[in-house]
Write a protein that holds these residues in place. Structure first.
Motif, short mmCIF file in Angstrom:
data_model
loop_
_atom_site.label_atom_id
_atom_site.label_comp_id
_atom_site.label_asym_id
_atom_site.label_seq_id
_atom_site.Cartn_x
_atom_site.Cartn_y
_atom_site.Cartn_z
N PRO A 4 -61.48 -48.25 -24.47
CA PRO A 4 -62.14 -49.55 -24.64
C PRO A 4 -62.67 -50.12 -23.33
O PRO A 4 -62.30 -51.22 -22.91
CB PRO A 4 -61.02 -50.42 -25.20
N ILE A 7 -64.45 -53.61 -23.43
CA ILE A 7 -64.23 -54.26 -24.73
C ILE A 7 -63.06 -55.23 -24.62
O ILE A 7 -61.93 -54.82 -24.35
CB ILE A 7 -63.97 -53.22 -25.83
N GLN A 8 -63.35 -56.50 -24.82
CA GLN A 8 -62.34 -57.54 -24.71
C GLN A 8 -62.05 -58.22 -26.04
O GLN A 8 -61.30 -59.19 -26.09
CB GLN A 8 -62.78 -58.57 -23.66
N LYS A 12 -62.99 -55.97 -32.59
CA LYS A 12 -63.92 -54.87 -32.35
C LYS A 12 -63.16 -53.62 -31.91
O LYS A 12 -63.49 -52.49 -32.33
CB LYS A 12 -64.93 -55.27 -31.28
N LEU A 13 -62.17 -53.80 -31.09
CA LEU A 13 -61.37 -52.68 -30.58
C LEU A 13 -60.67 -51.95 -31.73
O LEU A 13 -60.69 -50.72 -31.81
CB LEU A 13 -60.36 -53.21 -29.56
N ARG A 14 -60.08 -52.73 -32.65
CA ARG A 14 -59.34 -52.12 -33.75
C ARG A 14 -60.27 -51.52 -34.80
O ARG A 14 -59.99 -50.45 -35.35
CB ARG A 14 -58.42 -53.16 -34.39
N TYR A 18 -60.46 -47.80 -31.07
CA TYR A 18 -60.31 -47.58 -29.64
C TYR A 18 -58.82 -47.57 -29.28
O TYR A 18 -57.97 -48.12 -30.00
CB TYR A 18 -61.00 -48.69 -28.85
N TYR A 20 -55.42 -48.67 -27.83
CA TYR A 20 -54.80 -49.96 -27.56
C TYR A 20 -53.35 -49.74 -27.14
O TYR A 20 -52.57 -49.14 -27.89
CB TYR A 20 -54.85 -50.87 -28.79
N LEU A 49 -58.58 -59.88 -23.43
CA LEU A 49 -58.11 -59.15 -24.61
C LEU A 49 -56.86 -59.81 -25.18
O LEU A 49 -56.70 -59.89 -26.41
CB LEU A 49 -57.84 -57.69 -24.25
#
Length: 514
Positions: A4, A7-8, A12-14, A18, A20, A49
Motif C-alpha cells: 500500500p 495509500i492512507q 481502499k486498502l482493504r 493490499y 495490512y 491510515l
C-alpha cells in the motif's frame, strides 16, 4: 503481495487486498479504555491510515475488518457520526489559510448535519455541528483530526503568523471541551506536540499516548512484525541483492530501524521505507527523499546549534514531550519530527539522550543540510562530495583544501560573529558525508585533535585556528604528539594545519606535513 505505497485510506486498502499490518487490537484498546487522545509520530509513519481505520470502524463497517484481530474483540459494531478534519492538504502561508481550511470543513459538516445562522464564528459553528450530529443520529460524535500541527510547523520562524494560528486553534479546539457531552471519541494526531495551545492546556482530559509503552507500536513496524509478515519479502530482497537472509535483515535494521518513542520502547522500523524497499527490491533513502525539513535547518541556524552535538545530545524529559511554539530550542522539534530518537534515559535526572535512529536518517539529514551551510558551485552536493572524496582518497591535499575554500566562499555577513561554529558545522558535515571514520576533537593524552579523517591509505590529523596562523596549528600538532596514536596503522600520515580568517570569512592558509 500488494504493497500500500501512498495509500492512507483503510477502505481502499482493504477493498484492493493490499498488505495490512494488523494494529486493530490496539485500536480496540483505545476506544474502550478512553475517549480523548493525542498521538505524535513522524511523517509517513501511518498516522493518516490510523485515522482512516478509526473512521471506518466508527461507521460500523464491519465487513472491512474480516480476518483482523478486532473481529474477536468487538461485538456491537455501532455506527457513529464521524467528523474528520485533515489539515495536511493545505499550504499555510497567510493568516486566512487556516481559517479558510476550517471554514471548508465546517461547510461540509453543515451540509450533512444542518446549519444555524446565529453561529457566526468558527468555534461556535464547530460546537453547533458536534451537537447537531449527535442529536440527528442519536449517537455521540467522533472527532478525528489529522496533522493538527501542520499550520504551526509551516509558520515556524514567523512569530506573527504563529500567533495568529495559535489564536485560531485555541478557539476552534475549545469546542471539544464545551461539547464533551456530545462526543464519543476524539483523536488528534500530528508530528509535534505544541504546548501553550488550548488543545493541550484546556483539554485536561486529553490523553497523550505518544510515549506510552502500551501504544508504542500503533504506528510503524516492529521487528517481530517484520520477520513474520514480510518473511518471504526478506528472502526475495536478499536474493535480488546477492545477500543472505541474515545479511538482508542486518541491512534493513541499520537503514530503517531504531525509532524509540519511550525509554524502554522496542525497536520500530520506518514503515514507508520498508514497504518501498520491498516493492523496489532495492535499498534506498525513501523516507527522507519524500520531505525537505527546511524549517528544521532554519531552527538550527537561527539558534546557533552545533550539528556534531545533535547525535548524543541530552535533553530534559518535560521539554521533549511538549514544545512551546515560542521556544528557541530546536531539539524537541527535531526529535518529534523523526530525525532524532531516544537512545538512553537518565532516571535520576529525568533526561533523555537522543541520536539518529538509523543510517537512512543520519545520511539523509547530513546530506540535506550541506547546501544550507556551504557554497556549492554546481548546486549539486553529490557531485561536490564525490570530487572531495576522490581528492582525499588520493592524498591530493592541496586540491581538497582548495575545494574546501570554495565551500566557505560567500559566507553571509550575518554569520561573522559566529564564524567559528559555522566552520565547525561545515567541516563536520563534509567529513561525515565522506563516509570515512571521522571524529572531531579527538582526545589524546596530550590534548584534543580538532579532526581526524581515515581513508584506506591515509590518516589526516587536522588542527584549525581562527585568526591565528597555520604555523601555530602545525606547531600544536607536533608539540602535542597528535599523530602518535596513528603511526602504527600502516597508513600514510598527513598533518594539516589550517587557519581561518574572520576578515576573509574563509580558509586563509594551510600547511601540510608528512
Amino acid at each position: 503481495m500488494k504493497y500500500p505505497i501512498g495509500i492512507q485510506d483503510f477502505e481502499k486498502l482493504r477493498k484492493g487486498n493490499y498488505l495490512y499490518v494488523d494494529k486493530t487490537d490496539l485500536i480496540y484498546r483505545m476506544v474502550t479504555e478512553g475517549s480523548y487522545y493525542f498521538l505524535s509520530r513522524p511523517r509517513r509513519f501511518g498516522k493518516s491510515l490510523l485515522i482512516s481505520t478509526l473512521e471506518v470502524y466508527f461507521r460500523g463497517m464491519k465487513e472491512f475488518f474480516e480476518g483482523l484481530r478486532i473481529m474477536e474483540l468487538e461485538k456491537e459494531w455501532a455506527e457513529y457520526p464521524v467528523l474528520h478534519l485533515d489539515l495536511n492538504t493545505e499550504k499555510y502561508a497567510t493568516g486566512v489559510d487556516l481559517e479558510n481550511k476550517l471554514d471548508l470543513f465546517l461547510k461540509q459538516c453543515e451540509a450533512k448535519y444542518g446549519k444555524n445562522p446565529d453561529e457566526y464564528s468558527l468555534a461556535t459553528r464547530f460546537e453547533g455541528v458536534i451537537r447537531r450530529a449527535s442529536e440527528k443520529t442519536g449517537r455521540n460524535a467522533v472527532i478525528l483530526v489529522d496533522e493538527y500541527d501542520k499550520p504551526l510547523l509551516q509558520a515556524i520562524g514567523n512569530e506573527a503568523l504563529q500567533d495568529d494560528y495559535r489564536n485560531t486553534m485555541k478557539a476552534f479546539y475549545g469546542a471539544l471541551k464545551s461539547m464533551d457531552r456530545y462526543i464519543k471519541f476524539a483523536l488528534l494526531t500530528g508530528v509535534t506536540k505544541f504546548g501553550k495551545v488550548s488543545v493541550f492546556s484546556d483539554l485536561n482530559n486529553l490523553r497523550d499516548i505518544s510515549m506510552l509503552r502500551a501504544y508504542e507500536s500503533i504506528c510503524g513496524i516492529t521487528e517481530e512484525e517484520l520477520y513474520s509478515v514480510f518473511e518471504e519479502d526478506i528472502r526475495a530482497l536478499g536474493k535480488e541483492n546477492d545477500m543472505t537472509e541474515e545479511e538482508t535483515k542486518t541491512r534493513l535494521k541499520e537503514l530503517y530501524d531504531g525509532y524509540h518513542f519511550n525509554e524502554k520502547c522496542v525497536d520500530i522500523y520506518n514503515p514507508f521505507s520498508i514497504l518501498n524497499t520491498f516493492v523496489n527490491k532495492k535499498f534506498g533513502n525513501y523516507w527522507f527523499e519524500t520531505g525537505t525539513p527546511t524549517y528544521l535547518v532554519e531552527l538550527l541556524k537561527k539558534n546557533k546549534s552545533s550539528i556534531e552535538e545533535l547525535d548524543g545530545i541530552e535533553i530534559d524529559g518535560k521539554m521533549l514531550e511538549s514544545i512551546d511554539t515560542t521556544s528557541q530550542n530546536p531539539i524537541p522539534v527535531i526529535y518529534q519530527s523523526g530525525y532524532l530518537t531516544i537512545k538512553g534515559y537518565d532516571k535520576e535526572f529525568e533526561t533523555y539522550i537522543l541520536g539518529y535512529p538509523n543510517k537512512e536518517v543520519e545520511k539523509g539529514f547530513i546530506n540535506f543540510i550541506l547546501p544550507f551551510y556551504a557554497t556549492l558551485k554546481n548546486k549539486n552536493s553529490g557531485f561536490e562530495i564525490k570530487s572531495f572524496v576522490k581528492e582525499i582518497e588520493s592524498g591530493n591535499t592541496d586540491a581538497f583544501m582548495k575545494r574546501l575554500q570554495s565551500f566557505f566562499a560567500d559566507t553571509p555577513y550575518e554569520l561573522v560573529r559566529d564564524l567559528e561554529l559555522h566552520y565547525q558545522n561545515v567541516m563536520f558535515i563534509l567529513f561525515k558525508l565522506l563516509g570515512f571514520y571521522t571524529q572531531a576533537e579527538y582526545h589524546t593524552s596530550e590534548g584534543r585533535i580538532d579532526m581526524v579523517v581515515k581513508t584506506q591509505d591515509y590518516v589526516y590529523v587536522m588542527e584549525f585556528k581562527l585568526d591565528g596562523t597555520a604555523e601555530e596549528a602545525m606547531r600544536q600538532i607536533e608539540s602535542k604528539d597528535y599523530p602518535l596514536p596513528f603511526e602504527c596503522e600502516g597508513r600514510k600520515l598527513v598533518k594539516l594545519g589550517v587557519n581561518f580568517s574572520n576578515e576573509k570569512r574563509n580558509v586563509e592558509r594551510w600547511i601540510v606535513s608528512f
